[in-house]
Design a protein around this motif. Structure first.
Motif, PDB file in Angstrom:
ATOM      1  N   SER A  36      43.979  19.152  58.789  1.00 32.81           N
ATOM      2  CA  SER A  36      43.914  20.568  59.182  1.00 32.81           C
ATOM      3  C   SER A  36      44.322  21.433  58.012  1.00 32.81           C
ATOM      4  CB  SER A  36      44.875  20.841  60.338  1.00 32.81           C
ATOM      5  OG  SER A  36      44.435  20.181  61.487  1.00 32.81           O
ATOM      6  N   VAL A  37      43.548  22.486  57.773  1.00 37.70           N
ATOM      7  CA  VAL A  37      43.829  23.435  56.694  1.00 37.70           C
ATOM      8  C   VAL A  37      44.144  24.777  57.314  1.00 37.70           C
ATOM      9  CG1 VAL A  37      42.950  24.495  54.582  1.00 37.70           C
ATOM     10  CG2 VAL A  37      42.003  22.295  55.359  1.00 37.70           C
ATOM     11  N   ARG A  38      45.281  25.331  56.985  1.00 36.95           N
ATOM     12  CA  ARG A  38      45.558  26.726  57.349  1.00 36.95           C
ATOM     13  C   ARG A  38      45.379  27.575  56.094  1.00 36.95           C
ATOM     14  NH1 ARG A  38      47.761  27.596  62.306  1.00 36.95           N
ATOM     15  NH2 ARG A  38      48.263  25.648  63.368  1.00 36.95           N
ATOM     16  N   THR A  39      44.683  28.687  56.283  1.00 34.96           N
ATOM     17  CA  THR A  39      44.387  29.546  55.136  1.00 34.96           C
ATOM     18  C   THR A  39      44.319  30.989  55.609  1.00 34.96           C
ATOM     19  OG1 THR A  39      42.844  29.855  53.281  1.00 34.96           O
ATOM     20  CG2 THR A  39      41.863  29.378  55.415  1.00 34.96           C
ATOM     21  N   HIS A  40      44.380  31.929  54.666  1.00 34.87           N
ATOM     22  CA  HIS A  40      44.280  33.343  55.048  1.00 34.87           C
ATOM     23  C   HIS A  40      42.918  33.589  55.719  1.00 34.87           C
ATOM     24  CE1 HIS A  40      43.858  37.703  54.605  1.00 34.87           C
ATOM     25  NE2 HIS A  40      45.166  37.727  54.565  1.00 34.87           N
ATOM     26  N   PRO A  41      42.895  34.340  56.803  1.00 35.93           N
ATOM     27  CA  PRO A  41      41.651  34.506  57.567  1.00 35.93           C
ATOM     28  C   PRO A  41      40.492  35.080  56.749  1.00 35.93           C
ATOM     29  CG  PRO A  41      43.528  35.328  58.830  1.00 35.93           C
ATOM     30  CD  PRO A  41      44.048  34.988  57.470  1.00 35.93           C
ATOM     31  N   ARG A  42      40.831  35.857  55.701  1.00 35.91           N
ATOM     32  CA  ARG A  42      39.768  36.428  54.870  1.00 35.91           C
ATOM     33  C   ARG A  42      38.826  35.368  54.319  1.00 35.91           C
ATOM     34  NH1 ARG A  42      37.921  38.572  49.947  1.00 35.91           N
ATOM     35  NH2 ARG A  42      39.121  37.612  48.293  1.00 35.91           N
ATOM     36  N   TRP A  43      39.402  34.194  54.011  1.00 35.06           N
ATOM     37  CA  TRP A  43      38.584  33.156  53.370  1.00 35.06           C
ATOM     38  C   TRP A  43      37.584  32.518  54.329  1.00 35.06           C
ATOM     39  CZ3 TRP A  43      38.641  33.975  48.573  1.00 35.06           C
ATOM     40  CH2 TRP A  43      39.807  34.282  47.873  1.00 35.06           C
ATOM     41  N   LEU A  44      37.824  32.656  55.633  1.00 37.10           N
ATOM     42  CA  LEU A  44      36.922  31.986  56.587  1.00 37.10           C
ATOM     43  C   LEU A  44      35.479  32.477  56.454  1.00 37.10           C
ATOM     44  CD1 LEU A  44      39.131  31.700  59.794  1.00 37.10           C
ATOM     45  CD2 LEU A  44      38.882  30.132  57.860  1.00 37.10           C
ATOM     46  N   SER A  45      35.349  33.754  56.093  1.00 40.80           N
ATOM     47  CA  SER A  45      33.982  34.280  55.955  1.00 40.80           C
ATOM     48  C   SER A  45      33.442  34.086  54.540  1.00 40.80           C
ATOM     49  CB  SER A  45      33.972  35.770  56.302  1.00 40.80           C
ATOM     50  OG  SER A  45      34.813  36.467  55.393  1.00 40.80           O
ATOM     51  N   VAL A  46      34.284  33.570  53.667  1.00 44.70           N
ATOM     52  CA  VAL A  46      33.890  33.447  52.253  1.00 44.70           C
ATOM     53  C   VAL A  46      33.510  32.005  51.905  1.00 44.70           C
ATOM     54  CG1 VAL A  46      34.687  33.706  49.856  1.00 44.70           C
ATOM     55  CG2 VAL A  46      35.357  35.391  51.583  1.00 44.70           C
ATOM     56  N   CYS A  47      34.378  31.075  52.282  1.00 43.10           N
ATOM     57  CA  CYS A  47      34.192  29.717  51.757  1.00 43.10           C
ATOM     58  C   CYS A  47      34.463  28.641  52.816  1.00 43.10           C
ATOM     59  CB  CYS A  47      35.056  29.492  50.522  1.00 43.10           C
ATOM     60  SG  CYS A  47      36.773  29.994  50.728  1.00 43.10           S
ATOM     61  N   ASN A  48      33.974  28.887  54.012  1.00 40.53           N
ATOM     62  CA  ASN A  48      34.152  27.877  55.053  1.00 40.53           C
ATOM     63  C   ASN A  48      32.810  27.382  55.590  1.00 40.53           C
ATOM     64  OD1 ASN A  48      35.562  26.137  56.721  1.00 40.53           O
ATOM     65  ND2 ASN A  48      35.726  27.650  58.378  1.00 40.53           N
ATOM     66  N   GLN A  49      31.885  27.083  54.674  1.00 40.55           N
ATOM     67  CA  GLN A  49      30.602  26.507  55.110  1.00 40.55           C
ATOM     68  C   GLN A  49      30.879  25.145  55.742  1.00 40.55           C
ATOM     69  OE1 GLN A  49      27.163  26.635  52.582  1.00 40.55           O
ATOM     70  NE2 GLN A  49      27.764  28.569  51.607  1.00 40.55           N
ATOM     71  N   GLN A  50      30.336  24.959  56.937  1.00 44.23           N
ATOM     72  CA  GLN A  50      30.628  23.730  57.685  1.00 44.23           C
ATOM     73  C   GLN A  50      29.847  22.542  57.153  1.00 44.23           C
ATOM     74  OE1 GLN A  50      32.956  23.585  60.203  1.00 44.23           O
ATOM     75  NE2 GLN A  50      33.395  25.697  59.608  1.00 44.23           N
ATOM     76  N   ALA A  51      28.566  22.736  56.886  1.00 41.53           N
ATOM     77  CA  ALA A  51      27.713  21.596  56.530  1.00 41.53           C
ATOM     78  C   ALA A  51      26.748  22.002  55.417  1.00 41.53           C
ATOM     79  CB  ALA A  51      26.944  21.137  57.772  1.00 41.53           C
ATOM     80  N   PRO A  52      27.293  22.261  54.240  1.00 41.66           N
ATOM     81  CA  PRO A  52      26.406  22.691  53.148  1.00 41.66           C
ATOM     82  C   PRO A  52      25.460  21.562  52.742  1.00 41.66           C
ATOM     83  CG  PRO A  52      28.594  22.199  52.303  1.00 41.66           C
ATOM     84  CD  PRO A  52      28.703  22.164  53.799  1.00 41.66           C
ATOM     85  N   SER A  53      24.270  21.961  52.282  1.00 39.93           N
ATOM     86  CA  SER A  53      23.297  20.942  51.866  1.00 39.93           C
ATOM     87  C   SER A  53      23.005  21.026  50.367  1.00 39.93           C
ATOM     88  CB  SER A  53      22.000  21.109  52.660  1.00 39.93           C
ATOM     89  OG  SER A  53      21.486  22.403  52.432  1.00 39.93           O
ATOM     90  N   THR A  54      23.631  21.997  49.707  1.00 37.82           N
ATOM     91  CA  THR A  54      23.382  22.147  48.266  1.00 37.82           C
ATOM     92  C   THR A  54      24.698  22.106  47.487  1.00 37.82           C
ATOM     93  OG1 THR A  54      23.655  24.549  48.268  1.00 37.82           O
ATOM     94  CG2 THR A  54      21.450  23.718  48.774  1.00 37.82           C
ATOM     95  N   GLY A  55      24.581  21.836  46.200  1.00 38.00           N
ATOM     96  CA  GLY A  55      25.756  21.834  45.342  1.00 38.00           C
ATOM     97  C   GLY A  55      26.452  23.184  45.347  1.00 38.00           C
TER      98      GLY A  55
END
Lengths: 431, 431
Positions: free
Chosen positions: A289-308
């Motif tokens: 489990s990762v806790r992080t500032h909520p701002r980042w959820l819309s920035v870098c929380n891709q669930q299943a990226p398919s590209t580098g």
């Protein structure tokens, strides 16, 4: 001349007393800047800027990342843009931006063209970067929040200061150069996510060089154009925060600069740093489990990226990469093939990401549940200072990954033992 | 793409229907721009910019005022600065600035390098200048009042539009060029009264060229960077006045541009124009009263100037010059010797200047008391349109005074009968 510009101009031209930390961190930022710049030469924005400037031709006075040389203004524009193309360069949280990519391209071009020593180059770079940090504080967060990119705006003043110091400007002429920079400094956050972002860094470096090149030929600008009713600060939503000057010339803020140690979105760095103190290996992970500032959820929380590229914005992916032994510092670790690896996918899906507004934007907390039922909790704050020895080891290791160990060592030796700026400038070019 | 940039980009790249007035006034502004630029080559700021750019060298693609040639970005920077050095170029009161000095340097450099015809050059210049006027209106007076110099800011967009039209950008690429210009456009009124003012015009021209040169090589910027929450308008105190786009492509605002017919401060022009309709001759003047907007009293009401520069800011001096038969359109009419002439001093001291806030800044009223007791009253408003024939006669006469009648006629013939842009560019250089 009122307080702000006069104080900055005197600092930028006067003798300084450095600290071992300021000197070491400046050298580390120089190594980091060259390594990141060399690694970015194949980016499309780098190719476009190089092409334009090389087609212009002209008297070759300063080397370019990727080979070739150009007049000073062109070299600063290219090298600033190239070195920010990967967004893997250093960040200063007080300046709110990237001091090295604005200042080093200007000061190295000036140093090379004047046959300066590396020790002079580094001193001028430190002064310029410190000045840009102070200008960033003087402008304040409102300037950034309004939409200005301080890498470009505060950075331009730093570039002028550093290049002007090497060019031997008097305090009066330096004030002119800063005043002239005030009419040229520009760069919008509206360019984030486009080639315009790295270009903004190139703009800053070129603006600083241009101001110095004109002022040393006798150009008279308004030396009050940074401050006052219609000055740069007032027109650009600046806070006029004069406490930004406190201790200038006595204490250094630059050495709090952060070097990036992972070739991915900054929002993932605290979690990756926290993971360094976890004995994490893929087979043992039941859940993370990762806790992080909520701002980042819309920035870098891709669930299943398919590209580098997508992988660089995915908590699950980068933490799974680490557990599987991939090096998150290497650019080539992030690939489409990686995203399709079943082992990575299986592990990635066991990472849970939770917004937690009790954390700052630089903090992360990890909770690892092992298959044997044990739980480990770790936290990291990017603001926590590294020891100088650890910083050196990590920046040098990052550089080695980006440009190879022998070249990284060679550059480090030059930076620490001296020599001419031209020797360093040669290292910008492809070997 | 939202409305503003899309509309501007389509206008800038689409086919247009011009009017005879728009075509003639564009040609007159081209002649005026060349004449004023050539007359300004010896100014110190011109020398400094030329020296920097000529020292850079490079592939000569566009001629410079004063001789020599340079790559496009350098030529635009030099020629924009040189042509605004005397502050004798055209003014558009809706744009609030000087459209020609931003647009012509960019479009002529691009036209020369692409071997374009003069007719294409003039069409692109008209489009760019019209666009800069519309951007000026879109930004509004608040932008100017905050401290931005619209010659530099609105002008940069016009320069990009004009150069991009000649380079054949698509509407999509043009929107990128305008978006890229948004991160580069800059220039403060804080530079007024210094070399920074003409430099701001050079900046605008160079920014437009640079945006086009990058975009046509594939640079992707944010095409929304002019508008919206963090766009150029919002960050730069713009009014977002969308009525600025009304009639774009159908009606022309550019042809309302004012050409300066006196080589002195703009605040003196209405009084000098009013004096044209007075039969004024020195021996007959008992007293001359000037009513003018009170703002000008602090700008150009020097009572007893002793230098040629001071004479350019003195109602009494310029009106006495006219009564004594000196030509106020000539640069060399204003001299230290003139200021020391007892006949001029005697007459100057009979001029009374009165602030009158019932007048606008473009209006003046003269009341002449003759020695025979007769009184004559005349008024002038600079906003009153001249006939096209009168404009042509006066701009050509001004050009002839600045660069000689035969060269002025030669340039005018080229502008009206066509030929290649390179023929025109050659005329920038000293003969």
């Amino acid at each position: 001349m009122p307080e702000l510009t006069r104080t900055l101009a005197e600092f930028a031209t006067g003798s300084i007393t450095t600290t071992p930390a300021a000197r070491l961190v400046t050298s580390l930022s120089a190594l980091d800047w060259i390594a990141v710049g060399r690694a970015g030469v194949e980016e499309p924005v780098s190719r476009i800027l190089r092409e334009m400037v090389l087609e212009e031709g002209g008297t070759a006075r300063a080397h370019l990342f990727g080979g070739g040389a150009a007049p000073l203004r062109g070299a600063a524009l290219v090298n600033g843009t190239v070195s920010h193309a990967l967004d893997y360069d250093d960040t200063h949280f007080a300046h709110i931006g990237h001091p090295s990519v604005a200042v080093f391209p200007a000061v190295l071009a000036m140093a090379e063209s004047r046959d300066a020593a590396i020790v002079e180059l580094l001193e001028a770079a430190l002064v310029g970067m410190e000045l840009s940090v102070r200008v960033g504080l003087w402008l304040g967060r409102g300037h950034y929040q309004a939409g200005f990119h301080q890498t470009a705006t505060a950075g331009a003043f730093g570039a002028a200061a550093a290049a002007g110091r090497l060019a031997g400007l008097t305090p009066q002429r330096m004030a002119q150069a800063l005043g002239l920079t005030a009419t040229r400094a520009a760069g919008l956050k509206a360019q984030f996510g486009t080639m315009g972002k790295p270009y903004n860094a190139g703009l800053a470096a070129a603006a600083g060089i241009e101001a110095v090149e004109l002022v040393r030929r006798g150009f008279d600008a308004n030396p009050l154009a940074m401050e006052g009713e219609y000055g740069f600060g007032a027109t650009h939503h600046g806070a006029d925060e004069m406490s930004a000057l406190e201790g200038l010339g006595e204490s250094w803020l630059f050495d709090q600069v952060s070097h990036k140690f992972h070739a991915c979105c900054h929002g993932l760095h605290a979690a990756l740093e926290a993971a360094r103190s976890l004995d994490i290996a893929a087979p043992e992970v039941a859940q993370l489990s990762v806790r992080t500032h909520p701002r980042w959820l819309s920035v870098c929380n891709q669930q299943a990226p398919s590209t580098g590229l997508g992988a660089k914005f995915s908590y699950g992916t980068v933490l799974a990469m680490r557990a599987l032994g991939h090096d998150t510092a290497r650019l080539d670790s992030y690939s489409d093939a990686l995203c399709a690896d079943p082992r990575l996918i299986e592990l990635r899906d066991r990472v849970e990401v939770i917004g937690d507004d009790s954390l700052s934007e630089t903090q992360a907390h990890l909770s690892l549940l092992r298959r044997d039922g044990q739980r480990q909790e770790v936290s990291h704050d990017l603001m926590a200072p590294l020891t100088l020895a650890e910083r050196e080891e990590r920046v040098r290791a990052k550089a080695a990954k980006l440009i190879g160990g022998s070249l990284a060592d060679e550059i480090w030796a030059l930076l620490r033992t001296g020599g001419g700026a031209a020797d360093l400038a040669l290292r910008l070019s492809a070997s």
